[in-house]
Design an enzyme around this catalytic site. Sequence first.
Site, PDB file in Angstrom:
ATOM      1  CG  ASP A   1      -1.825   1.149   1.368  1.00  0.00           C
ATOM      2  OD1 ASP A   1      -2.332   1.620   0.340  1.00  0.00           O
ATOM      3  OD2 ASP A   1      -2.062   1.593   2.511  1.00  0.00           O
TER       4      ASP A   1
ATOM      5  CG  ASP B   1      -2.099   7.274   0.516  1.00  0.00           C
ATOM      6  OD1 ASP B   1      -1.062   7.774   0.058  1.00  0.00           O
ATOM      7  OD2 ASP B   1      -3.183   7.289  -0.079  1.00  0.00           O
TER       8      ASP B   1
END
Length: 172
Positions: free
Chosen positions: A8, A10
């Site tokens: 991922d 963020d």
Amino acid sequence: MKQRLLVDMDGVLADIYAQLIEFEYQELGIRQSYEKMNGTSEVDTFKNALEYIFSDGFFRNLPVMEGSIEVMRQLNEKYELFIVSAAMEFPKSLTDKFYWLEEHFPFLHWKQIVMCGSKTVIKGDIMIDDHFKNLDYFDGKTLLFSQPHNSSGNTKNHTRVDSWSDVAKILL
């Protein structure tokens, strides 16, 4: 054949909390502390979080998580690595995120970047994410990257990692 590793952006590669802290301080003079954020979402913590997140350039200028660049470089050699971001929730972020990755992780090819709406369509062997909603459905091994919003509650079958050093110890 290499294992497929999904990472991922963020809250894992990019420090969204540091950016929100700075935006709120610049606008309102309020300096949030990480201790006070534990167990609350970004939207519940920061008065104007959605305004900041939907603003032009918010995602382009996020600070890089400490230690992530070197560990990602090593992971890229060992795994079939993909960056997976549910970027469609924030349409202005698409270009910002691409150029942010290009600047900070130039060793990644554009074909390794997946911008999607829901991560439920993504398949792999290992996923690193900071949200339970993305890890709970995943069939492979899951690493929960610690952030204030996921500090409380049962980690279920996820392995919690507090830093990129922790990630390296597990995956390298």
